[in-house]
Design a protein around this motif. Structure first.
Motif, PDB file in Angstrom:
ATOM      1  N   PRO A  11      24.567   7.215 -60.672  1.00 55.49           N
ATOM      2  CA  PRO A  11      25.455   7.724 -59.706  1.00 55.49           C
ATOM      3  C   PRO A  11      24.606   8.636 -58.491  1.00 55.49           C
ATOM      4  CG  PRO A  11      26.147   8.855 -61.610  1.00 55.49           C
ATOM      5  CD  PRO A  11      25.232   7.738 -61.941  1.00 55.49           C
ATOM      6  N   TYR A  12      23.672   8.930 -58.988  1.00 56.07           N
ATOM      7  CA  TYR A  12      22.860  10.112 -58.027  1.00 56.07           C
ATOM      8  C   TYR A  12      21.814   9.313 -57.165  1.00 56.07           C
ATOM      9  CZ  TYR A  12      25.470  13.452 -60.737  1.00 56.07           C
ATOM     10  OH  TYR A  12      26.236  14.108 -61.514  1.00 56.07           O
ATOM     11  N   ASN A  13      21.586   7.975 -57.541  1.00 54.03           N
ATOM     12  CA  ASN A  13      20.596   7.129 -56.876  1.00 54.03           C
ATOM     13  C   ASN A  13      20.949   5.919 -56.382  1.00 54.03           C
ATOM     14  OD1 ASN A  13      18.084   5.910 -56.359  1.00 54.03           O
ATOM     15  ND2 ASN A  13      16.964   6.514 -58.003  1.00 54.03           N
ATOM     16  N   PRO A  14      21.313   5.748 -55.167  1.00 60.45           N
ATOM     17  CA  PRO A  14      21.764   4.526 -54.786  1.00 60.45           C
ATOM     18  C   PRO A  14      20.802   3.245 -54.928  1.00 60.45           C
ATOM     19  CG  PRO A  14      21.426   5.921 -52.893  1.00 60.45           C
ATOM     20  CD  PRO A  14      21.222   6.849 -54.126  1.00 60.45           C
ATOM     21  N   ASP A  15      19.491   3.533 -55.185  1.00 58.33           N
ATOM     22  CA  ASP A  15      18.857   2.410 -55.415  1.00 58.33           C
ATOM     23  C   ASP A  15      19.338   1.560 -56.768  1.00 58.33           C
ATOM     24  OD1 ASP A  15      15.796   4.223 -54.511  1.00 58.33           O
ATOM     25  OD2 ASP A  15      17.108   3.158 -53.335  1.00 58.33           O
ATOM     26  N   TYR A  16      20.062   2.152 -57.504  1.00 54.07           N
ATOM     27  CA  TYR A  16      20.599   1.372 -58.745  1.00 54.07           C
ATOM     28  C   TYR A  16      21.971   1.030 -58.571  1.00 54.07           C
ATOM     29  CZ  TYR A  16      16.418   3.186 -60.949  1.00 54.07           C
ATOM     30  OH  TYR A  16      15.117   3.631 -61.341  1.00 54.07           O
ATOM     31  N   ASP A  17      22.511   1.002 -57.182  1.00 54.17           N
ATOM     32  CA  ASP A  17      23.704   0.406 -56.928  1.00 54.17           C
ATOM     33  C   ASP A  17      23.804  -1.193 -56.951  1.00 54.17           C
ATOM     34  OD1 ASP A  17      24.773   2.962 -54.387  1.00 54.17           O
ATOM     35  OD2 ASP A  17      24.558   3.182 -56.748  1.00 54.17           O
ATOM     36  N   THR A  18      24.810  -1.823 -57.310  1.00 53.36           N
ATOM     37  CA  THR A  18      25.080  -3.211 -57.226  1.00 53.36           C
ATOM     38  C   THR A  18      26.324  -3.275 -56.649  1.00 53.36           C
ATOM     39  OG1 THR A  18      23.841  -3.732 -59.109  1.00 53.36           O
ATOM     40  CG2 THR A  18      25.313  -5.509 -58.244  1.00 53.36           C
ATOM     41  N   TRP A  19      26.394  -4.127 -55.411  1.00 57.40           N
ATOM     42  CA  TRP A  19      27.713  -4.318 -54.808  1.00 57.40           C
ATOM     43  C   TRP A  19      28.111  -5.593 -54.992  1.00 57.40           C
ATOM     44  CZ3 TRP A  19      30.017  -0.367 -51.847  1.00 57.40           C
ATOM     45  CH2 TRP A  19      29.412   0.794 -51.737  1.00 57.40           C
ATOM     46  N   GLY A  20      29.341  -5.709 -54.839  1.00 58.28           N
ATOM     47  CA  GLY A  20      29.995  -7.143 -54.875  1.00 58.28           C
ATOM     48  C   GLY A  20      30.370  -7.603 -53.469  1.00 58.28           C
ATOM     49  N   GLN A  21      30.584  -8.836 -53.172  1.00 59.52           N
ATOM     50  CA  GLN A  21      30.673  -9.447 -51.762  1.00 59.52           C
ATOM     51  C   GLN A  21      31.940  -8.829 -51.221  1.00 59.52           C
ATOM     52  OE1 GLN A  21      28.517 -11.478 -50.368  1.00 59.52           O
ATOM     53  NE2 GLN A  21      27.327 -10.746 -52.104  1.00 59.52           N
ATOM     54  N   GLY A  22      33.112  -8.324 -51.919  1.00 58.60           N
ATOM     55  CA  GLY A  22      34.202  -7.639 -51.391  1.00 58.60           C
ATOM     56  C   GLY A  22      35.425  -8.683 -51.161  1.00 58.60           C
ATOM     57  N   THR A  23      36.562  -8.045 -51.110  1.00 60.15           N
ATOM     58  CA  THR A  23      37.893  -8.701 -51.130  1.00 60.15           C
ATOM     59  C   THR A  23      38.589  -8.323 -49.936  1.00 60.15           C
ATOM     60  OG1 THR A  23      39.812  -9.723 -52.435  1.00 60.15           O
ATOM     61  CG2 THR A  23      38.932  -7.398 -52.799  1.00 60.15           C
TER      62      THR A  23
END
Length: 119
Positions: A101-113
């Motif tokens: 949670p302190y490093n956005p490089d490790y974020d994975t996003w969905g496509q969205g709804t």
């Protein structure tokens, strides 16, 4: 490789309710923070609600008392219960898996709804 998928969006009337679901693949779910964000227009994503790996929640002021985020680590799923919906809640809701949670490089996003609140 984590994959994130949202579901549950649609059309709701003002004052109505919707429940969004987000499922993330992989064994990292239980140790990840999860979050719901909204993109109303353009590319900017606004934080709506987050939940830590230990269940601590955080909400945007605009949704406090109306939205509830929850998670079930046995199902690799996080939900966003949205009540008393307002037209300004309209937008694309994206789920974010935050391995760190302190490093956005490790974020994975969905496509969205997409959520549309309109009479």
């Amino acid at each position: 490789q984590v994959q994130v998928m949202e579901s549950g969006g649609g059309l709701a009337q003002p004052g109505g309710s919707l429940t969004l679901s987000c499922t993330a693949s992989g064994r990292q779910f239980s140790t990840a923070a999860m979050g719901w964000y909204r993109r109303a227009s353009g590319t900017k994503r606004d934080m709506i609600a987050t939940i830590s790996s230990t269940g601590t929640t955080n909400y945007a002021d605009s949704v406090k008392g109306r939205f509830t985020i929850s998670r079930d680590n046995t199902k690799n799923t996080v939900w966003l219960q949205m009540n008393s919906l307002k037209p300004e809640d309209t937008g694309v809701y994206l789920c974010n898996h935050m391995a760190d949670p302190y490093n956005p490089d490790y974020d994975t996003w969905g496509q969205g709804t997409r959520v549309t609140v309109s009479s």
